[in-house]
Design a protein around this motif. Sequence first.
Motif, mmCIF file in Angstrom:
data_model
loop_
_atom_site.group_PDB
_atom_site.id
_atom_site.type_symbol
_atom_site.label_atom_id
_atom_site.label_comp_id
_atom_site.label_asym_id
_atom_site.label_seq_id
_atom_site.Cartn_x
_atom_site.Cartn_y
_atom_site.Cartn_z
ATOM 1 N N HIS A 82 -35.561 -3.381 25.941
ATOM 2 C CA HIS A 82 -35.797 -2.291 26.900
ATOM 3 C C HIS A 82 -34.440 -1.964 27.537
ATOM 4 O O HIS A 82 -34.151 -2.421 28.636
ATOM 5 C CB HIS A 82 -36.774 -2.729 27.989
ATOM 6 C CG HIS A 82 -38.087 -3.281 27.508
ATOM 7 N ND1 HIS A 82 -39.260 -2.569 27.602
ATOM 8 C CD2 HIS A 82 -38.418 -4.477 26.959
ATOM 9 C CE1 HIS A 82 -40.266 -3.297 27.139
ATOM 10 N NE2 HIS A 82 -39.776 -4.460 26.743
ATOM 11 N N LEU A 83 -33.605 -1.232 26.846
ATOM 12 C CA LEU A 83 -32.202 -1.120 27.241
ATOM 13 C C LEU A 83 -31.864 0.120 28.053
ATOM 14 O O LEU A 83 -30.731 0.243 28.516
ATOM 15 C CB LEU A 83 -31.303 -1.146 25.996
ATOM 16 C CG LEU A 83 -31.344 -2.421 25.151
ATOM 17 C CD1 LEU A 83 -30.399 -2.281 23.963
ATOM 18 C CD2 LEU A 83 -30.983 -3.647 25.974
ATOM 19 N N VAL A 84 -32.808 1.034 28.228
ATOM 20 C CA VAL A 84 -32.512 2.254 28.983
ATOM 21 C C VAL A 84 -33.226 2.166 30.323
ATOM 22 O O VAL A 84 -34.437 2.372 30.418
ATOM 23 C CB VAL A 84 -32.949 3.518 28.227
ATOM 24 C CG1 VAL A 84 -32.361 4.755 28.907
ATOM 25 C CG2 VAL A 84 -32.513 3.477 26.764
ATOM 26 N N PHE A 85 -32.477 1.841 31.354
ATOM 27 C CA PHE A 85 -33.083 1.658 32.681
ATOM 28 C C PHE A 85 -32.022 1.778 33.757
ATOM 29 O O PHE A 85 -30.830 1.613 33.512
ATOM 30 C CB PHE A 85 -33.799 0.308 32.784
ATOM 31 C CG PHE A 85 -32.891 -0.885 32.658
ATOM 32 C CD1 PHE A 85 -32.252 -1.416 33.772
ATOM 33 C CD2 PHE A 85 -32.668 -1.478 31.426
ATOM 34 C CE1 PHE A 85 -31.414 -2.514 33.663
ATOM 35 C CE2 PHE A 85 -31.820 -2.575 31.303
ATOM 36 C CZ PHE A 85 -31.198 -3.087 32.431
ATOM 37 N N THR A 140 -28.887 -4.562 14.032
ATOM 38 C CA THR A 140 -30.056 -3.685 14.041
ATOM 39 C C THR A 140 -30.873 -4.026 15.281
ATOM 40 O O THR A 140 -31.113 -5.207 15.550
ATOM 41 C CB THR A 140 -30.926 -3.887 12.787
ATOM 42 O OG1 THR A 140 -30.157 -3.599 11.617
ATOM 43 C CG2 THR A 140 -32.155 -2.984 12.806
ATOM 44 N N PHE A 141 -31.293 -3.007 16.020
ATOM 45 C CA PHE A 141 -32.053 -3.286 17.234
ATOM 46 C C PHE A 141 -33.010 -2.152 17.536
ATOM 47 O O PHE A 141 -32.749 -0.988 17.214
ATOM 48 C CB PHE A 141 -31.122 -3.526 18.434
ATOM 49 C CG PHE A 141 -30.087 -2.466 18.643
ATOM 50 C CD1 PHE A 141 -30.331 -1.378 19.465
ATOM 51 C CD2 PHE A 141 -28.861 -2.552 17.992
ATOM 52 C CE1 PHE A 141 -29.376 -0.393 19.641
ATOM 53 C CE2 PHE A 141 -27.894 -1.562 18.157
ATOM 54 C CZ PHE A 141 -28.150 -0.476 18.983
ATOM 55 N N GLU A 142 -34.115 -2.503 18.146
ATOM 56 C CA GLU A 142 -35.140 -1.564 18.604
ATOM 57 C C GLU A 142 -34.975 -1.357 20.097
ATOM 58 O O GLU A 142 -34.552 -2.280 20.807
ATOM 59 C CB GLU A 142 -36.518 -2.143 18.275
ATOM 60 C CG GLU A 142 -37.701 -1.322 18.738
ATOM 61 C CD GLU A 142 -38.336 -1.857 20.004
ATOM 62 O OE1 GLU A 142 -39.491 -1.519 20.275
ATOM 63 O OE2 GLU A 142 -37.657 -2.617 20.742
ATOM 64 N N ILE A 143 -35.297 -0.150 20.572
ATOM 65 C CA ILE A 143 -35.274 0.138 22.012
ATOM 66 C C ILE A 143 -36.575 0.833 22.382
ATOM 67 O O ILE A 143 -36.972 1.807 21.742
ATOM 68 C CB ILE A 143 -34.082 1.033 22.410
ATOM 69 C CG1 ILE A 143 -32.755 0.368 22.072
ATOM 70 C CG2 ILE A 143 -34.139 1.359 23.902
ATOM 71 C CD1 ILE A 143 -31.537 1.239 22.351
ATOM 72 N N LYS A 144 -37.194 0.355 23.455
ATOM 73 C CA LYS A 144 -38.419 0.959 23.974
ATOM 74 C C LYS A 144 -38.111 1.837 25.183
ATOM 75 O O LYS A 144 -37.173 1.568 25.930
ATOM 76 C CB LYS A 144 -39.408 -0.132 24.407
ATOM 77 C CG LYS A 144 -39.768 -1.120 23.308
ATOM 78 C CD LYS A 144 -40.714 -2.194 23.814
ATOM 79 C CE LYS A 144 -40.850 -3.316 22.798
ATOM 80 N NZ LYS A 144 -41.419 -2.882 21.514
ATOM 81 N N SER A 145 -38.961 2.838 25.378
ATOM 82 C CA SER A 145 -38.968 3.543 26.657
ATOM 83 C C SER A 145 -39.834 2.716 27.612
ATOM 84 O O SER A 145 -39.942 1.513 27.453
ATOM 85 C CB SER A 145 -39.512 4.962 26.477
ATOM 86 O OG SER A 145 -40.884 4.946 26.098
ATOM 87 N N GLY A 146 -40.429 3.347 28.609
ATOM 88 C CA GLY A 146 -41.346 2.605 29.465
ATOM 89 C C GLY A 146 -40.925 2.460 30.904
ATOM 90 O O GLY A 146 -41.680 1.910 31.714
ATOM 91 N N TYR A 147 -39.721 2.942 31.248
ATOM 92 C CA TYR A 147 -39.280 2.888 32.641
ATOM 93 C C TYR A 147 -39.185 4.284 33.266
ATOM 94 O O TYR A 147 -38.550 4.451 34.303
ATOM 95 C CB TYR A 147 -37.930 2.178 32.746
ATOM 96 C CG TYR A 147 -37.994 0.688 32.464
ATOM 97 C CD1 TYR A 147 -38.907 -0.117 33.122
ATOM 98 C CD2 TYR A 147 -37.137 0.102 31.550
ATOM 99 C CE1 TYR A 147 -38.965 -1.477 32.870
ATOM 100 C CE2 TYR A 147 -37.177 -1.261 31.289
ATOM 101 C CZ TYR A 147 -38.099 -2.042 31.950
ATOM 102 O OH TYR A 147 -38.145 -3.398 31.704
ATOM 103 N N GLY A 148 -39.819 5.258 32.616
ATOM 104 C CA GLY A 148 -39.868 6.598 33.175
ATOM 105 C C GLY A 148 -41.265 6.937 33.666
ATOM 106 O O GLY A 148 -41.481 7.284 34.814
ATOM 107 N N LEU A 149 -42.223 6.844 32.715
ATOM 108 C CA LEU A 149 -43.652 7.000 33.011
ATOM 109 C C LEU A 149 -44.015 8.374 33.559
ATOM 110 O O LEU A 149 -45.059 8.527 34.198
ATOM 111 C CB LEU A 149 -44.154 5.879 33.930
ATOM 112 C CG LEU A 149 -43.816 4.445 33.488
ATOM 113 C CD1 LEU A 149 -44.516 3.443 34.389
ATOM 114 C CD2 LEU A 149 -44.157 4.203 32.027
ATOM 115 N N THR A 150 -43.161 9.361 33.329
ATOM 116 C CA THR A 150 -43.519 10.776 33.448
ATOM 117 C C THR A 150 -43.192 11.406 32.106
ATOM 118 O O THR A 150 -42.435 10.825 31.298
ATOM 119 C CB THR A 150 -42.731 11.507 34.548
ATOM 120 O OG1 THR A 150 -41.348 11.584 34.148
ATOM 121 C CG2 THR A 150 -42.849 10.810 35.896
#
Length: 399
Positions: A82-85, A140-150
């Motif tokens: 979860h790298l975008v926050f 190689t890496f995966e990134i999730k969203s989840g810290y916006g929630l709009t």
Amino acid sequence: MAAPTTLVTGIGQLVTNDPANPDASGTERLGLIERAALLIADGAVAWAGPESALPRAAVEAARTVDVGGAAVLPGFVDTHTHLVFGGDRAAEFEARMSGEAYTAGGIRSTVAATRAATNAVLAARLDGFVSELHAQGTTTFEIKSGYGLTVADEARLLALAARVTDETTYLGAHVVPPEFAGDPDGYVDLVVGEMLDACLPHARWIDAFCETGAFTPEQSRRILEAGAARGLGVRLHAGQLAPSEGVALAVALDAASVDHCTYLTDADVAALAASRTVATLLPGVEFSTRQPYPDARRLIDAGITVALASDCNPGSSFTSSMPFCIAVAVRDMRMTPAEATWAATAGGAAALRRTDVGRLAVGTRADFTVLRAPSFLHLAYRPGVPLIDAVWRAGERIV
């Protein structure tokens, strides 16, 4: 003009994860080759085997890189981040280390900070985390969203993530945001409707946090089925805080991976063993929350494919180090060093349903890590020591 071939020589021990290579030894599927060489052409592995067996005619024009007896292994494949926050939760960590119990509620504080952050700030932080990953051997890496929630925030987080990886996951179903506190099903309506529409162009996967305090199995099913119907692959958070129906749901939906798996019933283990769903274990979480560790031995002995991932996030596992995760998995999850190394490379590739990474075999992408050590064993044997000497991705050195 075609790119020059590269010959990597002086490899003391090569982990190929390719037991089918005629020169490989077993060692729990690692496909080890001693005193080895790698030939790279057009970003892919063209040959792997003992240096003494090199096809000389094929390498006359190659540039040569001698690694001086070091161990070489596939680049790590980190399938849960979860790298975008925005913001920081160091105070929460301090409180937890002082005895407060972990819950998922802290996610909402990161949501507030992320919503307030500009794209430029989020992008700069993300680039820093990517540099951390590369420096520790992750290619190689995966990134999730989840810290916006709009709608707008989830879409922008995924767009930022898509700048740096193809493995992006729509996690609008992380927690119910404060503005929907009295109407969680209304929020699910948004997640499967307008939000999914906005996020679809930037996502490969869909995920949900199926846990008490987040989303019920019924809500999670609705969310995952909506994403699958739009062409997204399925992943799921389940079994982190208590046993639930999440693992059974993941298997029923043929999820690529079910992540956490700290609390599993015998029925969960049997279901996973009869499926192709990978159990992705996240040892950084238990290290950082003082929860019980997953029993990797139970899973492996049942024949279940296991992956290791960092779950790098600001709350429950703020580490980007796959070598650290390997060391903890060996120390506290009853994995052997070979099993943990495989899980952090080939296991991760399986969790992304990819065959081009996580191995070093003819035709795979030339992603590999050179250790400051003679053997993969040192990843667990020397925890906390900076053992990554060089990192190559698609045949080019990036560290």
